[in-house]
Motif scaffolding. Structure first.
Motif, PDB file in Angstrom:
ATOM      1  N   ALA A   4       0.840  -1.199   0.000  1.00 41.56           N
ATOM      2  CA  ALA A   4       0.000   0.000   0.000  1.00 41.56           C
ATOM      3  C   ALA A   4       0.870   1.242   0.000  1.00 41.56           C
ATOM      4  CB  ALA A   4      -0.923   0.015   1.208  1.00 41.56           C
ATOM      5  N   VAL A   5       0.294   2.316  -0.501  1.00 42.14           N
ATOM      6  CA  VAL A   5       0.927   3.628  -0.504  1.00 42.14           C
ATOM      7  C   VAL A   5       0.111   4.538   0.402  1.00 42.14           C
ATOM      8  CG1 VAL A   5       1.340   5.674  -1.943  1.00 42.14           C
ATOM      9  CG2 VAL A   5       1.949   3.403  -2.798  1.00 42.14           C
ATOM     10  N   PHE A   6       0.786   5.235   1.297  1.00 42.32           N
ATOM     11  CA  PHE A   6       0.152   6.274   2.110  1.00 42.32           C
ATOM     12  C   PHE A   6       0.750   7.593   1.648  1.00 42.32           C
ATOM     13  CE2 PHE A   6      -0.238   8.340   6.548  1.00 42.32           C
ATOM     14  CZ  PHE A   6      -1.498   8.828   6.267  1.00 42.32           C
ATOM     15  N   ILE A  20      -2.748   6.674  11.755  1.00 47.17           N
ATOM     16  CA  ILE A  20      -3.186   5.950  10.559  1.00 47.17           C
ATOM     17  C   ILE A  20      -2.134   4.929  10.132  1.00 47.17           C
ATOM     18  CG2 ILE A  20      -3.752   6.182   8.095  1.00 47.17           C
ATOM     19  CD1 ILE A  20      -6.004   7.071  10.069  1.00 47.17           C
ATOM     20  N   ILE A  21      -0.868   5.301  10.146  1.00 49.19           N
ATOM     21  CA  ILE A  21       0.204   4.382   9.751  1.00 49.19           C
ATOM     22  C   ILE A  21       0.230   3.165  10.671  1.00 49.19           C
ATOM     23  CG2 ILE A  21       2.716   4.108   9.637  1.00 49.19           C
ATOM     24  CD1 ILE A  21       2.720   7.154   8.715  1.00 49.19           C
ATOM     25  N   VAL A  86      -3.773   4.112   1.113  1.00 52.06           N
ATOM     26  CA  VAL A  86      -4.318   4.327   2.453  1.00 52.06           C
ATOM     27  C   VAL A  86      -4.560   5.814   2.645  1.00 52.06           C
ATOM     28  CG1 VAL A  86      -3.829   4.190   4.935  1.00 52.06           C
ATOM     29  CG2 VAL A  86      -3.188   2.291   3.428  1.00 52.06           C
ATOM     30  N   ARG A  87      -5.725   6.150   3.146  1.00 54.22           N
ATOM     31  CA  ARG A  87      -6.041   7.548   3.476  1.00 54.22           C
ATOM     32  C   ARG A  87      -6.714   7.574   4.839  1.00 54.22           C
ATOM     33  NH1 ARG A  87      -3.231  10.959   1.755  1.00 54.22           N
ATOM     34  NH2 ARG A  87      -4.797  12.580   1.725  1.00 54.22           N
ATOM     35  N   ILE A 117     -10.563   5.659   9.691  1.00 61.55           N
ATOM     36  CA  ILE A 117     -11.051   6.785  10.482  1.00 61.55           C
ATOM     37  C   ILE A 117     -10.033   7.072  11.586  1.00 61.55           C
ATOM     38  CG2 ILE A 117     -12.949   7.642  11.919  1.00 61.55           C
ATOM     39  CD1 ILE A 117     -13.761   6.991   9.001  1.00 61.55           C
ATOM     40  N   CYS A 118      -9.635   8.320  11.702  1.00 59.93           N
ATOM     41  CA  CYS A 118      -8.679   8.720  12.740  1.00 59.93           C
ATOM     42  C   CYS A 118      -9.234   8.427  14.123  1.00 59.93           C
ATOM     43  CB  CYS A 118      -8.387  10.216  12.648  1.00 59.93           C
ATOM     44  SG  CYS A 118      -7.474  10.686  11.194  1.00 59.93           S
ATOM     45  N   SER A 119      -8.346   8.091  15.019  1.00 58.07           N
ATOM     46  CA  SER A 119      -8.732   7.954  16.420  1.00 58.07           C
ATOM     47  C   SER A 119      -9.203   9.315  16.925  1.00 58.07           C
ATOM     48  CB  SER A 119      -7.550   7.473  17.254  1.00 58.07           C
ATOM     49  OG  SER A 119      -7.129   6.195  16.816  1.00 58.07           O
TER      50      SER A 119
END
Length: 150
Positions: A4-6, A20-21, A86-87, A117-119
Protein backbone atom coordinates in the motif's frame (compact mmCIF):
# COMPACT_ATOMS: atom_id res chain seq x y z
CA UNK A 1 2.43 -9.34 -1.47
CA UNK A 2 -0.02 -6.70 -0.25
CA UNK A 3 1.63 -3.34 -0.79
CA UNK A 4 0.00 0.00 0.00
CA UNK A 5 0.93 3.63 -0.50
CA UNK A 6 0.15 6.27 2.11
CA UNK A 7 0.61 9.51 0.16
CA UNK A 8 0.93 12.98 1.61
CA UNK A 9 3.10 16.02 1.96
CA UNK A 10 3.92 15.21 5.60
CA UNK A 11 4.93 18.82 6.26
CA UNK A 12 5.45 17.78 9.02
CA UNK A 13 4.31 14.27 9.94
CA UNK A 14 1.77 14.54 12.77
CA UNK A 15 0.38 12.21 15.41
CA UNK A 16 -2.67 11.89 13.13
CA UNK A 17 -0.44 10.44 10.40
CA UNK A 18 1.25 8.17 12.95
CA UNK A 19 -2.16 6.91 14.10
CA UNK A 20 -3.19 5.95 10.56
CA UNK A 21 0.20 4.38 9.75
CA UNK A 22 0.22 2.27 12.92
CA UNK A 23 -3.31 1.06 12.24
CA UNK A 24 -2.56 0.31 8.56
CA UNK A 25 0.61 -1.71 9.24
CA UNK A 26 -1.14 -4.97 10.21
CA UNK A 27 -3.15 -4.87 6.97
CA UNK A 28 -0.22 -4.89 4.54
CA UNK A 29 3.11 -6.60 3.93
CA UNK A 30 4.66 -3.24 2.97
CA UNK A 31 3.51 0.32 3.49
CA UNK A 32 5.17 2.96 1.34
CA UNK A 33 4.98 6.37 2.95
CA UNK A 34 5.02 8.44 -0.21
CA UNK A 35 6.00 12.07 0.17
CA UNK A 36 4.46 14.02 -2.67
CA UNK A 37 6.68 16.72 -4.12
CA UNK A 38 4.97 19.64 -5.81
CA UNK A 39 7.29 22.35 -7.10
CA UNK A 40 4.47 24.90 -6.83
CA UNK A 41 3.82 24.19 -3.14
CA UNK A 42 5.98 25.93 -0.55
CA UNK A 43 6.76 23.66 2.38
CA UNK A 44 8.01 24.55 5.84
CA UNK A 45 10.40 21.57 5.94
CA UNK A 46 12.72 20.33 3.21
CA UNK A 47 12.12 16.95 1.63
CA UNK A 48 15.22 15.66 3.42
CA UNK A 49 13.90 16.82 6.80
CA UNK A 50 10.51 15.21 6.20
CA UNK A 51 12.14 11.92 5.20
CA UNK A 52 14.31 12.08 8.34
CA UNK A 53 11.27 12.79 10.58
CA UNK A 54 9.45 9.76 9.19
CA UNK A 55 12.46 7.44 9.29
CA UNK A 56 13.22 8.43 12.89
CA UNK A 57 9.58 8.02 13.92
CA UNK A 58 9.39 4.50 12.49
CA UNK A 59 12.98 3.39 13.12
CA UNK A 60 13.14 -0.40 13.17
CA UNK A 61 9.78 -0.94 11.43
CA UNK A 62 10.75 -3.17 8.51
CA UNK A 63 7.37 -2.96 6.76
CA UNK A 64 7.71 0.79 6.16
CA UNK A 65 9.47 2.24 3.13
CA UNK A 66 9.77 6.02 2.70
CA UNK A 67 9.92 7.41 -0.84
CA UNK A 68 9.25 10.69 -2.56
CA UNK A 69 7.41 11.15 -5.82
CA UNK A 70 5.97 13.79 -8.09
CA UNK A 71 3.02 13.61 -10.39
CA UNK A 72 -0.03 11.39 -10.05
CA UNK A 73 -0.36 9.08 -7.06
CA UNK A 74 -2.04 6.49 -9.32
CA UNK A 75 1.04 6.38 -11.58
CA UNK A 76 3.31 6.10 -8.54
CA UNK A 77 1.24 3.10 -7.36
CA UNK A 78 1.68 1.42 -10.74
CA UNK A 79 5.44 2.02 -10.63
CA UNK A 80 5.65 0.63 -7.09
CA UNK A 81 3.27 -2.27 -7.81
CA UNK A 82 1.02 -1.15 -4.95
CA UNK A 83 -2.55 -2.44 -4.93
CA UNK A 84 -3.87 -0.04 -2.31
CA UNK A 85 -3.81 3.59 -1.24
CA UNK A 86 -4.32 4.33 2.45
CA UNK A 87 -6.04 7.55 3.48
CA UNK A 88 -7.02 8.82 6.89
CA UNK A 89 -10.36 10.48 7.44
CA UNK A 90 -10.97 12.95 10.25
CA UNK A 91 -14.50 13.96 9.30
CA UNK A 92 -17.10 13.99 6.51
CA UNK A 93 -15.32 16.89 4.81
CA UNK A 94 -12.29 14.64 4.33
CA UNK A 95 -14.53 11.89 2.94
CA UNK A 96 -16.19 14.25 0.47
CA UNK A 97 -12.75 15.39 -0.68
CA UNK A 98 -11.21 11.90 -0.87
CA UNK A 99 -14.05 9.98 -2.53
CA UNK A 100 -13.75 11.38 -6.08
CA UNK A 101 -9.95 11.11 -5.88
CA UNK A 102 -10.26 7.45 -4.88
CA UNK A 103 -12.67 6.78 -7.72
CA UNK A 104 -10.32 8.44 -10.21
CA UNK A 105 -7.31 6.51 -8.89
CA UNK A 106 -9.23 3.27 -9.32
CA UNK A 107 -10.27 4.18 -12.84
CA UNK A 108 -6.69 5.14 -13.79
CA UNK A 109 -4.72 2.39 -12.07
CA UNK A 110 -7.16 -0.17 -10.60
CA UNK A 111 -5.80 0.68 -7.18
CA UNK A 112 -8.27 0.53 -4.30
CA UNK A 113 -8.33 3.19 -1.60
CA UNK A 114 -8.62 2.06 1.99
CA UNK A 115 -10.04 4.68 4.34
CA UNK A 116 -9.22 4.55 8.04
CA UNK A 117 -11.05 6.78 10.48
CA UNK A 118 -8.68 8.72 12.74
CA UNK A 119 -8.73 7.95 16.42
CA UNK A 120 -10.76 10.61 18.27
CA UNK A 121 -7.76 11.93 20.19
CA UNK A 122 -5.98 12.95 16.96
CA UNK A 123 -8.92 13.88 14.75
CA UNK A 124 -8.30 17.60 15.28
CA UNK A 125 -4.70 17.50 14.04
CA UNK A 126 -3.61 18.58 10.58
CA UNK A 127 -0.23 19.58 9.21
CA UNK A 128 -1.69 23.00 8.40
CA UNK A 129 -2.62 23.56 12.05
CA UNK A 130 0.77 22.28 13.22
CA UNK A 131 2.62 24.66 10.88
CA UNK A 132 0.50 27.58 12.08
CA UNK A 133 1.24 26.75 15.72
CA UNK A 134 4.95 26.44 14.90
CA UNK A 135 5.08 29.75 12.99
CA UNK A 136 3.50 31.50 15.96
CA UNK A 137 5.78 29.95 18.57
CA UNK A 138 3.02 27.85 20.13
CA UNK A 139 3.45 24.52 21.89
CA UNK A 140 3.06 21.86 19.21
CA UNK A 141 4.58 19.03 21.26
CA UNK A 142 1.24 17.21 21.66
CA UNK A 143 0.61 17.26 17.90
CA UNK A 144 3.75 15.66 16.44
CA UNK A 145 5.99 12.65 17.10
CA UNK A 146 9.24 13.14 19.01
CA UNK A 147 11.25 13.18 15.76
CA UNK A 148 9.68 16.53 14.80
CA UNK A 149 10.16 18.21 18.16
CA UNK A 150 13.16 20.53 18.22
Amino acid sequence: MRRAVFPGTFDPITLGHVDIINRALPLFDELIIAIGVNADKKTMFSLEERILFINNTFKGESKIIVKSYSGLTAKFCITEEAQFIVRGLRNTTDLNYEQPIAQTNYKMAQVDSIFLICSPEVSNISSTIVRDVMRNNGDYSSLVPNAVKK
